[in-house]
Structures are given as C-alpha cells and as structure tokens.
Design an enzyme around this catalytic site. Structure first.
Site, PDB file in Angstrom:
ATOM      1  N   HIS A 186       0.836  -1.200   0.000  1.00  0.00           N
ATOM      2  CA  HIS A 186       0.000   0.000   0.000  1.00  0.00           C
ATOM      3  C   HIS A 186       0.878   1.262   0.000  1.00  0.00           C
ATOM      4  O   HIS A 186       0.849   2.069   0.942  1.00  0.00           O
ATOM      5  CB  HIS A 186      -0.933  -0.002   1.228  1.00  0.00           C
ATOM      6  CG  HIS A 186      -2.357   0.290   0.864  1.00  0.00           C
ATOM      7  ND1 HIS A 186      -3.138  -0.591   0.151  1.00  0.00           N
ATOM      8  CD2 HIS A 186      -3.157   1.368   1.099  1.00  0.00           C
ATOM      9  CE1 HIS A 186      -4.347  -0.080  -0.022  1.00  0.00           C
ATOM     10  NE2 HIS A 186      -4.387   1.100   0.536  1.00  0.00           N
ATOM     11  N   ASP A 190      -3.637   7.112  -1.092  1.00  0.00           N
ATOM     12  CA  ASP A 190      -4.865   6.818  -1.819  1.00  0.00           C
ATOM     13  C   ASP A 190      -4.503   6.469  -3.255  1.00  0.00           C
ATOM     14  O   ASP A 190      -3.424   6.818  -3.723  1.00  0.00           O
ATOM     15  CB  ASP A 190      -5.773   8.064  -1.785  1.00  0.00           C
ATOM     16  CG  ASP A 190      -7.198   7.728  -2.204  1.00  0.00           C
ATOM     17  OD1 ASP A 190      -7.562   6.527  -2.262  1.00  0.00           O
ATOM     18  OD2 ASP A 190      -7.960   8.687  -2.475  1.00  0.00           O
ATOM     19  N   GLY A 193      -5.357   1.042  -5.464  1.00  0.00           N
ATOM     20  CA  GLY A 193      -6.101   0.072  -6.278  1.00  0.00           C
ATOM     21  C   GLY A 193      -6.070   0.451  -7.745  1.00  0.00           C
ATOM     22  O   GLY A 193      -5.708  -0.358  -8.607  1.00  0.00           O
ATOM     23  N   ASN A 230      -3.604 -12.614   1.248  1.00  0.00           N
ATOM     24  CA  ASN A 230      -2.914 -12.164   2.476  1.00  0.00           C
ATOM     25  C   ASN A 230      -2.567 -13.345   3.378  1.00  0.00           C
ATOM     26  O   ASN A 230      -1.612 -13.277   4.151  1.00  0.00           O
ATOM     27  CB  ASN A 230      -3.780 -11.184   3.265  1.00  0.00           C
ATOM     28  CG  ASN A 230      -3.957  -9.859   2.547  1.00  0.00           C
ATOM     29  OD1 ASN A 230      -3.087  -9.447   1.785  1.00  0.00           O
ATOM     30  ND2 ASN A 230      -5.093  -9.208   2.758  1.00  0.00           N
TER      31      ASN A 230
HETATM   32  N1  LIG Z   1      -8.274  -7.260   2.083  1.00  0.00           N
HETATM   33  C1  LIG Z   1      -7.403  -6.645   1.301  1.00  0.00           C
HETATM   34  N2  LIG Z   1      -6.136  -7.040   1.255  1.00  0.00           N
HETATM   35  C2  LIG Z   1      -5.250  -6.430   0.464  1.00  0.00           C
HETATM   36  N3  LIG Z   1      -5.557  -5.408  -0.337  1.00  0.00           N
HETATM   37  C3  LIG Z   1      -6.809  -4.979  -0.323  1.00  0.00           C
HETATM   38  C4  LIG Z   1      -7.799  -5.566   0.478  1.00  0.00           C
HETATM   39  N4  LIG Z   1      -8.956  -4.934   0.288  1.00  0.00           N
HETATM   40  C5  LIG Z   1      -8.700  -3.984  -0.629  1.00  0.00           C
HETATM   41  N5  LIG Z   1      -7.425  -4.003  -1.008  1.00  0.00           N
HETATM   42  C6  LIG Z   1      -6.748  -3.204  -2.024  1.00  0.00           C
HETATM   43  O1  LIG Z   1      -6.699  -1.862  -1.631  1.00  0.00           O
HETATM   44  C7  LIG Z   1      -7.251  -1.054  -2.627  1.00  0.00           C
HETATM   45  C8  LIG Z   1      -7.817   0.208  -2.026  1.00  0.00           C
HETATM   46  O2  LIG Z   1      -6.773   1.127  -1.827  1.00  0.00           O
HETATM   47  P1  LIG Z   1      -6.905   2.697  -2.132  1.00  0.00           P
HETATM   48  O3  LIG Z   1      -8.132   3.267  -1.523  1.00  0.00           O
HETATM   49  O4  LIG Z   1      -5.604   3.344  -1.868  1.00  0.00           O
HETATM   50  O5  LIG Z   1      -7.057   2.640  -3.688  1.00  0.00           O
HETATM   51  P2  LIG Z   1      -8.077   3.464  -4.580  1.00  0.00           P
HETATM   52  O6  LIG Z   1      -7.609   3.356  -5.996  1.00  0.00           O
HETATM   53  O7  LIG Z   1      -8.343   4.809  -4.023  1.00  0.00           O
HETATM   54  O8  LIG Z   1      -9.384   2.679  -4.354  1.00  0.00           O
HETATM   55  P3  LIG Z   1      -9.702   1.288  -4.946  1.00  0.00           P
HETATM   56  O9  LIG Z   1      -8.509   0.468  -4.766  1.00  0.00           O
HETATM   57  O10 LIG Z   1     -10.883   0.868  -4.151  1.00  0.00           O
HETATM   58  O11 LIG Z   1      -9.923   1.545  -6.372  1.00  0.00           O
HETATM   59  C9  LIG Z   1      -8.278  -1.979  -3.302  1.00  0.00           C
HETATM   60  O12 LIG Z   1      -8.609  -1.679  -4.629  1.00  0.00           O
HETATM   61  C10 LIG Z   1      -7.566  -3.286  -3.296  1.00  0.00           C
HETATM   62  O13 LIG Z   1      -6.693  -3.423  -4.404  1.00  0.00           O
HETATM   63 MG   LIG Z   2      -9.299   5.253  -2.242  1.00  0.00          MG
END
Ligand SMILES: Nc1ncnc2c1ncn2[C@@H]1O[C@H](COP(=O)(O)OP(=O)(O)OP(=O)(O)O)[C@@H](O)[C@H]1O
Ligand SMILES: [Mg+2]
Length: 318
Positions: A186, A190, A193, A230
C-alpha cells in the site's frame, strides 16, 4: 515474504494453457484489422476506466463515463472530482500504452509513480506521484499495511522480484502476485487500487496479452481473493485475473476475420443445444475455469465447442 505457495498450479493448469493458446492465436493473426482494433481499444479504455473507478467508489455509470470521455460532457449531479477521476484514468491509460510500446522497457518504480501521478492529478496534487509518509488502514482487510518507513524498500524488492522472477512463475501468476504484494505494501495514501490495476496490466501487455479488467460486479470476490492472498493462498486471485484476461482475449479474438465461436448465456445454450450436462454443472465448470467461458454482467457465457472440448479431454484422461 517472497516465498510463493504454488499448490494451486495443478488446478489452474487448464486455464493457463487456454490463455496461452489464445494469446498465440492473436499473435499469429496480427495485425488485426485497423478499424476493429481501434474500436476495441477505445471501448476497453472506457470499460477499464468505468470499472476501476467504480470499484474505488466513483458513481459515474459506464454510459456517463463514455459521455465524459468521448463527448466531453459534464454530468449533472456528479462532482468535479468524479469527472477528474474519469479523465485522469484515461490519461493514465494513454501513458501506459506509451510504456508498453517502449521495447527496451523494464519495470521501474518511477513508472509506478508516474501512473499514480496521473490518477491523483488535480484531485490530491500534494500526494500525486508520491509515496506515503504515514500510516494507512484498509477497511475490511485482515491486516495493516507496513510502516511508511519500509515502503520505499519494499517497493524496490517487489520490482526486483518481478524482474528476476526467482519463483519461476508464469506471466499471469507473476502479474497477480505483483498485484497482491503491491496493495499489501500500500505505497500510497490513496489510489493504490487504481494504480495497481494499471501497473499489473503493464506487465501483462508487455508480454503480449490484452489488459485484464476487473469488473465492478466482481468487487466482493476481488476483495475476498485479496484477503485469501494475504493468508498466502493465491488460488482465487489468480483465477479471477485469469478470467478477466480471458474475457478481453475473447473480445479480440472475436474481431478476427472468420472467427465464428458463438458465446451464449449458459441458460440459453442448455435450451438450444442437446448437451450432456445441465445448467448448474456447466456454470460450476465455468466458475472454476474448467471450460472456456467468461462473465458479462451477472451471466456466464460459453460455447458448445467449449463443452465438447471438456468432454473430449476428460475421456482422454481416463
Ligand atoms: N483485504 C485486502 N487485502 C489487500 N488489499 C486490499 C484488500 N482490500 C482492498 N485491497 C486493495 O486496496 C485497494 C484500495 O486502496 P486505495 O483506496 O488506496 O485505492 P483506490 O484506488 O483509491 O481505491 P480502490 O482500490 O478501491 O480503487 C483496493 O482496490 C484493493 O486493491
Ligand atoms: Mg481510495
């Protein structure tokens, strides 16, 4: 952290073989008719943008995304941010194609930062293209991402892992493991994903695959698959990515001159053809990746030939 349990491999070998065959079919037919190619690229760009942003929470529909991107229309009742997210994702895809076409390419962390820069541009400019410098939590996840101090080093290790592939994974497995490890780290506050759904496709497209698009409808399955990853079990996530890949491969293959496979919803197929299996069983085979099939909306589509192939292979194995 870089040991991968590959016990899923036997169960998924059939899917991998099918995907590689389809990639070969496409490669041998290139170049595809230019008009068809342009249309497919354009519609995939819109789908990819809609699905990836919608997984993240953007409320533009597929049709609205198309209007914003193709006609430059502003949608009443939708925020400026949502419009930026659509346009930014389109720019990021254009940038991605330039990276794919660079033949001397090897994945670098600066590419990931640049993709992320497009995603958050004009939205959170102070974080666009920057690694996080503080802690994050992922709601619904079964773990907490590593300390911010470790992010940069872990990302470099991940890139090394992809470069050197010490576990000898195939392209699909490697792209999937990359996807998972990336969101596990991560690296950003933000946009993780959306960025990884682009970067994973950079890896796949460099190997001659079309992009794998994770559908909004599969969001729950996708998160569940990440949670299993995970815990060290990659089966579900690899199957999900494989099925997404098969769907786009089929879209390209169906544009080839002389292509005549007719994909039908399983319920219709069972009604129209005399088949040895019922709807339930064929749906199960489709979900498990045992037959050539793909999901569109909520329905699985397959062909009569796919079921016949499955029967022949079973006989041969006995
Ligand atoms: N249980 C989990 N374990 C690992 N990664 C996860 C899990 N749940 C969600 N994620 C990842 O984290 C991302 C969310 O992170 P973040 O909000 O930074 O990204 P985003 O681009 O803003 O939103 P999104 O990823 O929802 O499109 C999810 O899209 C997914 O890829
Ligand atoms: Mg997000």
């Amino acid at each position: 952290m870089w040991e991968i349990d590959t016990t899923y491999h036997n169960d998924l070998q059939g899917v991998f073989d099918r995907l590689l065959d389809k990639k070969e079919v496409l490669k041998n037919q290139r170049p595809l008719p230019a008009i068809a190619l342009r249309k497919i690229k354009e519609s995939l760009m819109i789908e990819w943008t809609y699905n990836s942003n919608s997984i993240e929470g953007n409320t533009l529909s597929l049709r609205e995304t198309q209007m914003v991107l193709q006609e430059g229309i502003t949608i009443k009742g939708k925020s400026l941010r949502e419009h930026f997210e659509a346009k930014n994702h389109e720019s990021a895809i254009h940038h991605l194609y330039t990276l794919v076409e660079n033949t001397t390419y090897a994945l670098k962390s600066s590419d990931i930062l640049s993709l992320h820069g497009y995603i958050l541009r004009s939205i959170e400019d102070e974080f666009a293209g920057r690694l996080r410098n503080g802690g994050v939590r992922i709601s619904g996840a079964n773990f907490t991402p590593p300390n911010a101090k470790k992010v940069s080093g872990l990302l470099d290790e991940l890139i090394d892992f992809v470069q050197n592939n010490p576990a000898g994974l195939n392209d699909i497995e490697l792209a999937t493991v990359f996807h998972h490890k990336f969101v596990w780290i991560h690296p950003f506050f933000d946009g993780n994903g959306r960025t990884v759904r682009l970067a994973m496709n950079l890896l796949l497209m460099r190997k001659g695959f079309p992009p794998a698009i994770i559908l909004k409808n599969d969001r729950k399955k996708y998160y569940e698959a990440l949670n299993q990853a995970n815990r060290g079990n990659y089966h579900k996530l690899i199957l999900l990515i494989s099925q997404a890949l098969e769907r786009t491969l089929n879209i390209y293959i169906s544009a080839l001159p002389g292509s005549d496979y007719e994909y039908k919803e399983i319920s219709n197929l069972v009604e129209e053809e005399s088949l040895p299996y019922g709807q339930e069983y064929i749906s199960l085979l489709a979900r498990q990746g045992k037959i050539d099939a793909y999901k569109e909306g909520r329905n699985w589509l397959t062909t009569k030939e796919a079921i016949e192939d499955y029967m022949t292979n079973r006989k041969r194995k006995r």
